[in-house]
Enzyme design. Structure first.
Site, PDB file in Angstrom:
ATOM      1  N   HIS A  32     -27.907  -5.359  -6.433  1.00  0.00           N
ATOM      2  CA  HIS A  32     -28.771  -4.412  -6.071  1.00  0.00           C
ATOM      3  C   HIS A  32     -27.904  -3.095  -5.795  1.00  0.00           C
ATOM      4  O   HIS A  32     -27.017  -3.031  -5.109  1.00  0.00           O
ATOM      5  CB  HIS A  32     -29.663  -4.818  -4.887  1.00  0.00           C
ATOM      6  CG  HIS A  32     -30.941  -4.000  -4.641  1.00  0.00           C
ATOM      7  ND1 HIS A  32     -30.975  -2.879  -4.147  1.00  0.00           N
ATOM      8  CD2 HIS A  32     -32.182  -4.402  -5.151  1.00  0.00           C
ATOM      9  CE1 HIS A  32     -31.875  -2.484  -3.947  1.00  0.00           C
ATOM     10  NE2 HIS A  32     -33.049  -3.647  -4.492  1.00  0.00           N
TER      11      HIS A  32
ATOM     12  N   ASP B 193     -35.961 -10.603  -7.197  1.00  0.00           N
ATOM     13  CA  ASP B 193     -36.506 -11.113  -8.555  1.00  0.00           C
ATOM     14  C   ASP B 193     -36.079 -12.415  -8.725  1.00  0.00           C
ATOM     15  O   ASP B 193     -36.273 -13.240  -9.770  1.00  0.00           O
ATOM     16  CB  ASP B 193     -36.105 -10.109  -9.648  1.00  0.00           C
ATOM     17  CG  ASP B 193     -37.080  -8.949  -9.553  1.00  0.00           C
ATOM     18  OD1 ASP B 193     -36.408  -7.841  -9.411  1.00  0.00           O
ATOM     19  OD2 ASP B 193     -38.213  -8.973  -9.583  1.00  0.00           O
TER      20      ASP B 193
END
Ligand code: SDX
Length: 432
Positions: free
Chosen positions: A309, A366
């Site tokens: 991320h 996700d």
């Protein structure tokens, strides 16, 4: 006023600047360079904006180092446990939790605006059954502007509430109709006696020829998933919504652009890519350790989807909550999904491996969400559409915040030109 001294010595030209320093409510600091080019003729280059704050915002706070996420100051762990997606949407858009009357009123407005114009139904006939739901959703959302022409005037703040309500309510219907079209089943209309999330479940999974019981467990976990996806400060799709909205494009067009931006596998499309990755590992029988080794080999082109991320350099707090929910939901539904075991083994292997630790790569939102959507019966290509549905209140809140700021100007980044210097046009006959 805090300030930062900047001295620039470029090609013998010296600039001494006192730049304002903005300090956020959580202590984040930014050097305000709005006057830099005017005073020095120099711009800053920051591709992908890793070092650039594009705006001030009071909506969502992320502490990436410590894995903290709060909507309007409230930790998502508390919202996930006590709130509903409707209430959290109200919080994001209006800046505070609603009282009982406000919440009821918001719920009723969402209930009363769930139908799409019957002429929009014919749009679905034009799509092949294999059309990706994100292709349909982005087109349908933008097409709403054809049915509500008053909303084209983005400066008409009187119409914001009804336009936002129509979007929040109808996106469910459009998404469900896209799914029904893909499986050749008749559209199921929304029902006014069902809650926001129960309507989604009913429109997706019921059929007109028999009664359907909406499982409260499914409604509960859907509320949690949508809450956890509801906003995430200036990510790729939200920045797109702001960029498009800064040109005073209407809310429908701005949101449709956000849906398209979310689609990519580096962003919201990752939840679908994770399942494809896990299915490939499962089908091939390749060991998790072998796959993880391939990911570390830059030439393999393999990526650990659902990992890493730009902001979180720690465990994504949403992934923690979704992982727990996956265990809970699959055991409640009596589902033993081998992909969940593979995902857990990948996480275990990666979190002990220096390649991932050194790069501070952890599971993100996700990584486990697709496991739950799969268990609830969603087809894989619907996962990103569910992400869009969850992110909608955040996009709306961010668009509203931008439009309410009297200092908002059109977003127009600069560039550094690296092409040819001036040269003459060569007539066709004189070219090689
Ligand atoms: C979302 O921004 C948001 O807030 C987004 C989001 C939201 O709620 O809106 O949180 C939702 O989009 C989550 C991210 C979903 N995407 C994925 O899961 C796709 C897989 N992850 C990546 O491709 C990547 O981690 C990104 C896109 C998420 C972040 O990319 P960055 O910040 O540009 O990082 P990078 O690509 O520069 O990687 C830094 C290093 C590189 O190695 P080196 O060049 O230093 O050797 O880490 C490596 C990368 O190769 N790396 C990975 C990896 N992610 C980064 N290596 C293997 N697998 C990965 N997943």
């Amino acid at each position: 006023m805090n300030s930062a001294k900047l001295s620039l010595d470029i090609e013998g030209q010296r600039h001494e600047l006192d730049l304002p320093v903005i300090i956020g409510s959580e202590g984040e600091k930014a050097v305000d360079i709005r006057g830099l080019r005017k005073n020095t003729g120099v711009v800053c280059l920051d591709p992908a904006f890793g070092n650039t704050a594009s705006t001030l915002s009071a909506i969502t706070y992320i502490d990436g180092e410590n894995g903290i996420l709060r909507y309007r100051g409230i930790p998502i762990e508390q919202l996930g446990e006590h709130s509903t997606f409707c209430e959290t949407s109200y919080l994001l858009i209006n800046g505070r939790l609603p009282n009982r009357g406000e919440l009821e009123g918001f719920r009723n407005r969402l209930t009363m605006h769930s139908l799409i114009h019957e002429d929009m139904k014919s749009f679905f006939n034009g799509y092949p059954s294999t059309a990706h739901p994100m292709a349909i959703l982005s087109a349908m959302v933008c097409s709403l502007s054809a049915f509500y022409p008053d909303a084209l005037d983005a400066t008409n703040t009187e119409l914001f509430d009804i336009t936002a309500t129509r979007l929040m309510s109808k996106i469910r219907t459009m998404m469900a109709f896209a799914y029904k079209k893909s499986i050749g089943q008749p559209f199921v209309y929304p029902r006014n006696d069902l809650t926001y999330c129960a309507n989604i479940v009913n429109m997706l999974f019921s059929v007109p020829c028999e009664p359907y019981h909406v499982d409260e467990e499914i409604v509960k976990v859907m509320n949690l998933l949508l809450i956890l996806h509801a906003d995430h400060e200036q990510n790729c799709s939200t920045s797109t919504v702001r960029m498009v909205g800064s040109g005073q494009a209407n809310l429908f067009a701005s949101i449709a652009s956000g849906i398209c931006a979310l689609w990519g596998p580096r962003h919201g499309g990752a939840n679908q890519a994770v399942i494809h990755m896990l299915e490939r590992i499962h089908a091939s029988g390749e060991s998790v350790d072998k796959y993880v080794e391939r990911v570390k080999d830059k030439n393999s082109g393999a990526r650990l989807m659902g990992f890493g991320h730009r902001v979180y350099k720690n465990y994504d707090p949403r992934a923690l909550l979704i992982k727990k929910a996956a265990d809970r939901v699959l055991s409640k539904l009596g589902i033993d999904d081998p992909l969940l075991d593979i995902a857990k083994r990948i996480e275990e292997a990666a979190l002990e491996d220096s390649y991932f630790k050194d790069r501070r790569l952890y599971p993100n939102v996700d990584f486990y969400s697709g496991i739950i959507y799969r268990a609830l019966g969603f087809p894989t290509n619907m996962f990103t559409a569910m992400f869009a549905l969850g992110r909608l209140p955040g996009w709306i809140a961010q668009w509203k915040e931008m439009n309410e700021d009297p200092k908002t100007r059109i977003s127009r980044p600069r560039q550094i030109y690296t092409g040819h210097t001036v040269r003459e046009y060569v007539p066709l006959d004189d070219r090689e």
